[in-house]
Structure formats: structure tokens, C-alpha cells
Design a protein around this motif. Sequence first.
Motif, PDB file in Angstrom:
ATOM      1  N   UNK A  31       0.831  -1.297  -0.106  1.00 57.97           N
ATOM      2  CA  UNK A  31       0.112  -0.055   0.051  1.00 57.97           C
ATOM      3  C   UNK A  31       0.944   1.189   0.021  1.00 57.97           C
ATOM      4  N   UNK A  32       0.064   2.285  -0.260  1.00 63.35           N
ATOM      5  CA  UNK A  32       0.837   3.484  -0.071  1.00 63.35           C
ATOM      6  C   UNK A  32       0.124   4.595   1.003  1.00 63.35           C
ATOM      7  N   UNK A  33       0.620   5.215   1.996  1.00 70.60           N
ATOM      8  CA  UNK A  33      -0.265   5.867   2.851  1.00 70.60           C
ATOM      9  C   UNK A  33      -0.147   7.455   2.294  1.00 70.60           C
ATOM     10  N   UNK A  34      -1.228   7.996   2.066  1.00 67.57           N
ATOM     11  CA  UNK A  34      -1.307   9.064   1.384  1.00 67.57           C
ATOM     12  C   UNK A  34      -0.801  10.480   2.322  1.00 67.57           C
ATOM     13  N   UNK A  35      -1.076  10.267   3.587  1.00 65.25           N
ATOM     14  CA  UNK A  35      -0.676  11.484   4.424  1.00 65.25           C
ATOM     15  C   UNK A  35      -1.937  12.696   4.402  1.00 65.25           C
ATOM     16  N   UNK A  36      -1.779  13.390   5.300  1.00 67.06           N
ATOM     17  CA  UNK A  36      -2.600  14.332   5.423  1.00 67.06           C
ATOM     18  C   UNK A  36      -2.661  15.605   4.275  1.00 67.06           C
ATOM     19  N   UNK A  37      -1.696  15.677   3.643  1.00 71.21           N
ATOM     20  CA  UNK A  37      -1.386  16.903   2.871  1.00 71.21           C
ATOM     21  C   UNK A  37      -1.813  16.369   1.188  1.00 71.21           C
ATOM     22  N   UNK A  38      -2.108  15.023   0.975  1.00 68.13           N
ATOM     23  CA  UNK A  38      -2.382  14.518  -0.353  1.00 68.13           C
ATOM     24  C   UNK A  38      -3.570  14.022  -0.184  1.00 68.13           C
ATOM     25  N   UNK A  39      -4.351  13.547  -1.420  1.00 66.27           N
ATOM     26  CA  UNK A  39      -5.449  12.833  -1.490  1.00 66.27           C
ATOM     27  C   UNK A  39      -5.168  11.950  -2.790  1.00 66.27           C
ATOM     28  N   UNK A  40      -6.121  11.015  -3.160  1.00 63.11           N
ATOM     29  CA  UNK A  40      -5.914  10.157  -4.261  1.00 63.11           C
ATOM     30  C   UNK A  40      -5.737  10.730  -5.709  1.00 63.11           C
ATOM     31  N   UNK A  41      -6.370  12.010  -5.876  1.00 66.34           N
ATOM     32  CA  UNK A  41      -6.382  12.742  -7.047  1.00 66.34           C
ATOM     33  C   UNK A  41      -5.043  13.103  -7.177  1.00 66.34           C
ATOM     34  N   UNK A  42      -4.350  13.619  -6.312  1.00 66.13           N
ATOM     35  CA  UNK A  42      -3.149  14.119  -6.450  1.00 66.13           C
ATOM     36  C   UNK A  42      -2.049  12.858  -6.724  1.00 66.13           C
ATOM     37  N   UNK A  43      -2.089  11.793  -5.861  1.00 60.31           N
ATOM     38  CA  UNK A  43      -1.095  10.872  -5.757  1.00 60.31           C
ATOM     39  C   UNK A  43      -1.381   9.945  -7.313  1.00 60.31           C
ATOM     40  N   UNK A  44      -2.367  10.076  -7.870  1.00 61.74           N
ATOM     41  CA  UNK A  44      -2.441   9.295  -9.149  1.00 61.74           C
ATOM     42  C   UNK A  44      -2.173  10.147 -10.377  1.00 61.74           C
TER      43      UNK A  44
END
Length: 407
Positions: free
Chosen positions: A170-183
Motif C-alpha cells: 500500500x501507499x499511505x497518502x498522508x494528510x497533505x495529499x489525496x488520491x487525485x493528487x497521488x494518481x
Amino acid sequence: MDFFEINADLHIHSKYARAVSEKMEIPILAEQAKLKGVQLLGTGDCLHNKWLAHLKETLKGDGIYTYKNSETKFVLQTEVQALGRVHHVILLPSFSKADELREKLSKYSNNLDADGRPWLKIMGEEIAEKVLECDGMFGPAHAFTPYFGMYAHFNTLKECYGKYADKVSFLELGLSADSKMADRISELHKLTFLSNSDAHSPYPLRIAREFNRLKIKDLTYDELKKALHQKDGRKVTMNCGFYPEHGKYHLSRCKNCLRFYKLEDAKKLNWKCGECGGIINKGVVDKILEISDSDGNPDRVKYVHIYPLTEIIATVYNIKTFSSKTVSGVWNKFVQQFGNEINVLIDAPIEELKKVDLKVGEYIEAFRKEEIKQIPGGAGEYGKLLPLGENEEIEFFKYKQKNLGEF
Ligand SMILES: [Zn+2]
Ligand SMILES: [Zn+2]
């Protein structure tokens, strides 16, 4: 057996980690998790000798653990810091495997028990190897944050985990990112995203402030593993957490005078503030823009933006202290009526919420419609929610939308 869904927060800390509440103990966690509405919690710090002893004393089970007759379940979890300061989240299947991993890693630390989050003198690849030898799972913690996130130090999973890059669970997004950013990074499209709290206190304001909804057939470690690896219909069906604007490292910003910077301007200035000469802290948005190679991922499960109910009530009533009697009074009314906080935030009908408190109901409705505005965070300062209707013209929303698309 039929599928069912649970809410899970798979990264917290114990009272033995730096800056963590003394109240961070299993009995309190078990009780508070029920009020929050989360059924599965990571234990935090499961390699720390004193915390591990507390876990063995209080928890019963096999892979998934229970405190007395509580409805809250736990899975053995820790976070470690590798050489080069990258943080990794680890999940383990049993106490014996936790003992085994402790043994293996003790060689690579001056003192495994100095902090709940141990510092190891090995890189991600070697940590991955040891975790896999113990049948555990691993992935980068808060992957995009400056200082301790994987992408602050590496540009790919391969650079970080070497020959075990395809074993990342898995990858933990953290509080400063969400799925749209990470994708915006194509190598992540197949990977499960986790949204966890990284909580340092056991109360609903902190635990499961970000959480995951999992679809499984039984609450076992194997089912959890299948869900994270998206096997046989098991999966994470929803990530839930902060608007990334709220994160402390969302936009690039001067650490000294807190002025925001766009990526191109910060680069021109060589990351030195034009106003005061301070260091410009590179925000998560800009880090992602630098390495982005994709427009997004249509197959990603939904990400629901939400904040703790306490914070919403405090914003609605314009109260600065979360511990105020007014705030806890309204919070109690909601949780008594709807059973737990997550039910209030995500699932309960808006009309019912409005009957309990009209203004708070309207605010939660705005959340569900993605209509909340806030001042973004950066350089270690959290973002700030704005009351409904207040709409400060913030140039940086436009900047971000122009560069990252709408989200
Ligand atoms: Zn961390
Ligand atoms: Zn400055």
C-alpha cells in the motif's frame, strides 16, 4: 460468507513515541474507537518493548486482536524510520512475528526502544526484506510529506524499495495529499492507497481523522491482506480524510514569513524567500507536479473529504478551543443519536442531522457536496477551514486547479 464493510485506521502511535499523549493505551483506544466508528485500528509501535508487553497483556486473538469484550479490533502495526529519514508503515500477522522482526532489526538500531518509532540504519529495501521474512506487509508512510515521506527522497518506488518494489502492499497518502493528487504518478495506479490518522492521541478528534473502508468476508489478517492486495473481491472501497489543503505541507511556503510560492517562482529564487531570505519549504503539490507523468486514474476508489466532527462544530460556532463545553455538548448530542462520529460525518441522512443541529448539519452537507473552502496549509502550518459562505479569494486555489486539474 457474505461481504461486509468495516472502517479501519492502520497507522497510529503509542504513548512511547515522541510527542504522544500518555492516554494512548489499549483500553482507552478500544473505547474511543467505538465512539469514532472505526472497527479496526493499527496498534502503533508494536516493536517497542514496553508497548509490545502492553499489547500482549491486553489483547487476545490471532492476527486480529481484541481487548476484552470490546467491539474494537487491532492489528499489529508500527512505523519505522529508515536511513535517509524515510518513514515506512509495517503490519504484522502475530506477536511471534513481531518478536522475530524485533530480533532481526535490533542489529540495525542503536536502541530499538528509544522511541516508539524506531530509527534504523538500513534503507527501505532491507527493511522490506526483513518484513517479508516475517510475513508482514509494508508501504511508505505519508509518502509525499517533506522530510520523512518517500517522495521527498526518491522519485520512484523502485529507487526506495529496490528489488522489493513490487511487494509494496500500500501507499499511505498522508494528510497533505489525496488520491487525485497521488494518481498523477502512474506507477501508483495499481497500488492500494491508505488514508490513516497517524494519531498521537486516542480521542475522536485524532484517531481515524483519516480512515479506510474495507470490503472483506471475515475480520482476519488474511482478509486484510487480500483487501490491501485487491484479491478475490476484497478491497479498500473508500478512502476518507482531510482536504489536502488542510495539510501542513500542502503548498510551497516560506518557513520564516509564511509567504506562499508557486513552483516556478520558488525555483527561480533557488528556494530562498524573496521577501525575507528564509527557506521556502517545498509543498506536496509542487513535489507531485515535478514528478507527475499522468492525468489521473479513472479506476481509483472514491476519496471522501471530511474533518473531525469536533473541528466542524468549532468552526460553525466560531470557537477556538476544541475542548470547550459547547463543542463537546453538540458532539455528544450527535454521537448519542447516531451511534458514532463516522456515521454522522459520512452515512447518516442530512435531514436527520439538521434536526439535531441545523448549522452543523448544513456544514456536513457542504462537506458531502465538496463545497468547503479553506486557507491552505504550508511550511508546517495547517490549513484553516472557513465558515460557510465565507469565500476568501485565494489565488492559490486557482494555481493548483490550473496545474493539477479539478479536485
Ligand atoms: Zn511518520
Ligand atoms: Zn519569507
